[in-house]
Motif scaffolding. Sequence first.
Motif, PDB file in Angstrom:
ATOM      1  N   THR A   9      54.869  67.356  15.662  1.00  0.00           N
ATOM      2  CA  THR A   9      55.808  68.438  15.361  1.00  0.00           C
ATOM      3  C   THR A   9      57.198  67.859  15.525  1.00  0.00           C
ATOM      4  OG1 THR A   9      56.422  70.722  15.871  1.00  0.00           O
ATOM      5  CG2 THR A   9      55.892  69.305  17.737  1.00  0.00           C
ATOM      6  N   TYR A  10      58.226  68.662  15.190  1.00  0.00           N
ATOM      7  CA  TYR A  10      59.594  68.174  15.378  1.00  0.00           C
ATOM      8  C   TYR A  10      60.550  69.360  15.395  1.00  0.00           C
ATOM      9  CZ  TYR A  10      63.251  64.686  15.542  1.00  0.00           C
ATOM     10  OH  TYR A  10      64.296  63.886  15.979  1.00  0.00           O
ATOM     11  N   ARG A  11      61.637  69.205  16.120  1.00  0.00           N
ATOM     12  CA  ARG A  11      62.762  70.150  16.187  1.00  0.00           C
ATOM     13  C   ARG A  11      62.449  71.414  16.960  1.00  0.00           C
ATOM     14  NH1 ARG A  11      66.674  71.088  11.067  1.00  0.00           N
ATOM     15  NH2 ARG A  11      67.793  72.146  12.714  1.00  0.00           N
ATOM     16  N   ASN A  12      61.384  71.455  17.741  1.00  0.00           N
ATOM     17  CA  ASN A  12      61.145  72.635  18.576  1.00  0.00           C
ATOM     18  C   ASN A  12      62.099  72.612  19.764  1.00  0.00           C
ATOM     19  OD1 ASN A  12      59.016  73.593  17.035  1.00  0.00           O
ATOM     20  ND2 ASN A  12      57.503  72.384  18.127  1.00  0.00           N
ATOM     21  N   THR A  13      62.912  73.633  19.879  1.00  0.00           N
ATOM     22  CA  THR A  13      63.752  73.811  21.064  1.00  0.00           C
ATOM     23  C   THR A  13      63.605  75.252  21.523  1.00  0.00           C
ATOM     24  OG1 THR A  13      65.695  74.288  19.692  1.00  0.00           O
ATOM     25  CG2 THR A  13      65.435  72.020  20.494  1.00  0.00           C
ATOM     26  N   VAL A  14      63.367  75.436  22.813  1.00  0.00           N
ATOM     27  CA  VAL A  14      63.223  76.767  23.394  1.00  0.00           C
ATOM     28  C   VAL A  14      63.991  76.787  24.709  1.00  0.00           C
ATOM     29  CG1 VAL A  14      60.976  77.222  22.334  1.00  0.00           C
ATOM     30  CG2 VAL A  14      61.076  76.106  24.575  1.00  0.00           C
ATOM     31  N   PRO A  15      64.411  77.965  25.158  1.00  0.00           N
ATOM     32  CA  PRO A  15      65.216  78.016  26.387  1.00  0.00           C
ATOM     33  C   PRO A  15      64.466  77.555  27.618  1.00  0.00           C
ATOM     34  CG  PRO A  15      64.673  80.229  25.617  1.00  0.00           C
ATOM     35  CD  PRO A  15      64.292  79.294  24.527  1.00  0.00           C
ATOM     36  N   GLN A  16      63.125  77.595  27.601  1.00  0.00           N
ATOM     37  CA  GLN A  16      62.351  77.237  28.790  1.00  0.00           C
ATOM     38  C   GLN A  16      62.261  75.724  29.022  1.00  0.00           C
ATOM     39  OE1 GLN A  16      61.260  79.133  26.274  1.00  0.00           O
ATOM     40  NE2 GLN A  16      60.824  81.175  27.097  1.00  0.00           N
ATOM     41  N   SER A  17      62.534  74.916  27.995  1.00  0.00           N
ATOM     42  CA  SER A  17      62.304  73.472  28.070  1.00  0.00           C
ATOM     43  C   SER A  17      63.614  72.710  28.141  1.00  0.00           C
ATOM     44  CB  SER A  17      61.503  73.012  26.845  1.00  0.00           C
ATOM     45  OG  SER A  17      61.255  71.616  26.901  1.00  0.00           O
ATOM     46  N   PRO A  18      63.751  71.780  29.095  1.00  0.00           N
ATOM     47  CA  PRO A  18      65.009  71.030  29.218  1.00  0.00           C
ATOM     48  C   PRO A  18      65.257  70.137  28.013  1.00  0.00           C
ATOM     49  CG  PRO A  18      63.335  70.107  30.672  1.00  0.00           C
ATOM     50  CD  PRO A  18      62.768  71.374  30.121  1.00  0.00           C
TER      51      PRO A  18
END
Length: 479
Positions: free
Chosen positions: A435-444
């Motif tokens: 996968t690529y470009r996953n950003t979520v507030p829970q992950s640094p």
Amino acid sequence: MRELGMMIGGRPTAADDGRTFASVDPYTGREWATIARGSAADVDAAVRDADTAFRSEAWRALTAGARGALLVRLADLAIERLDELVEIESRDNGKSRKELRASLRTMAAWYRYYGGLADKVQGDVIPVDRPASLNYTVHEPYGVVAAILPWNSPLRLAAWKIAPALAAGNAVVLKPSEHASASNLIFNALFEEAGLPPGIVNVVTGFGPDVVPALIAHPLVKKVSFTGGVAAGTLVSELAGRHLKPCTLELGGKSPQIVFGDADLDRAADGIAAGVFFSGGQTCLAGSRLLVHASVHDALLERIVDRAKKVRLGDPADPETDVGPVATAVQHQAIAEHITAARATDAVLVTGGDTEDGRFIGPTVFDEVARDSRLFQDEVFGPVLAVTSFDTEDEAVELANDTPFGLAAGIWTRDIGRAHRVAGRVQAGTVWINTYRNTVPQSPFGGYKASGVGRESGFAGITEYLQVKSVWVDLGGGG
């Protein structure tokens, strides 16, 4: 023409000397707003007002849970005003409204996450080797935080800084890029509407040399957070260091996408195309280097070129547009220079490369890119993919790590052992597997090497805005 002042104490404010500058719509090329051009005097007013808000009873008396509830309310207001914010930011930096609508919806998740995290920060009781002594730690805010933004994702990246800073109990003075200031000025009105004290987030606009040194050096600014390029980040770090101020830096990247011979090539092609072509490649985490096993090179490249040719360039307001114009004329010229330099090497231009329009640059792919070339080593910040083949896993890792950057990486393979093995060897702050470009507030999120210092998002994000205090208590009895 809209007239936008700085936001100090929750109110639009003209520059101290009355100067303004124009915001230019990258698609039409026309000026559409005038914005207050700040100076050191305006910085001083904004910082002092933020410090007053930070020390006010209205802010200091709030419990952590109450602060969090206000941030959740802010997230709700952001969604309610989504259409207006999308329209403003698109006019500022040229991003397609289709993309911005999705991006700004997720922006609200950062305010919700840190709203929920605000009352989860805990100290520790330390088992000290001292009879009749109690030692514990507490986490305290710094005070006024200077948050300095780039032009590519001003509202989203502001949320990455403002949400944890406020959850931790700080005040913020925001300095958006002069190329994309309007959306944060409009958004600022929502803080007071959500119930936050006026001045707890102030916005100073203007040109970097006029504002940033004064902001970092101001004695009431206690912490600096910066997102942008390496050269500017180095200057920010130097300025902060002179005043012994902690500094979080989220800088550039030249992120590799490593595709092994057993990968699902259709999924990999989708991830690679999305990772470097959308947003016009104007994102720090762009997967701009494709490292592909020689056995699948031709098959994968064919898929990527097919996807590149289907990307629709055009009017950001058109719902069919995938990618709008390059955000600024200066950035367009910088991308064009990279393409021209690559054409002069032995690299093979596979698709794209047209820079004549002056506004748009479409998806561009160069094959057979040498590891010592500028295109392999330097961040382009545009929709340009550099392709290099490899034969062995060790060679892939060596190539992946052979740049000054270490922000992110993608690994595409069906071999789970290889996936984890390579993830452990790649020097990057974020590694995506299949996968690529996953950003979520829970992950640094943050970088290794020249890609930055510190982390944003996740629990690590709030700790960047807190100081740890150790408290000793003599309980009597000869401790």
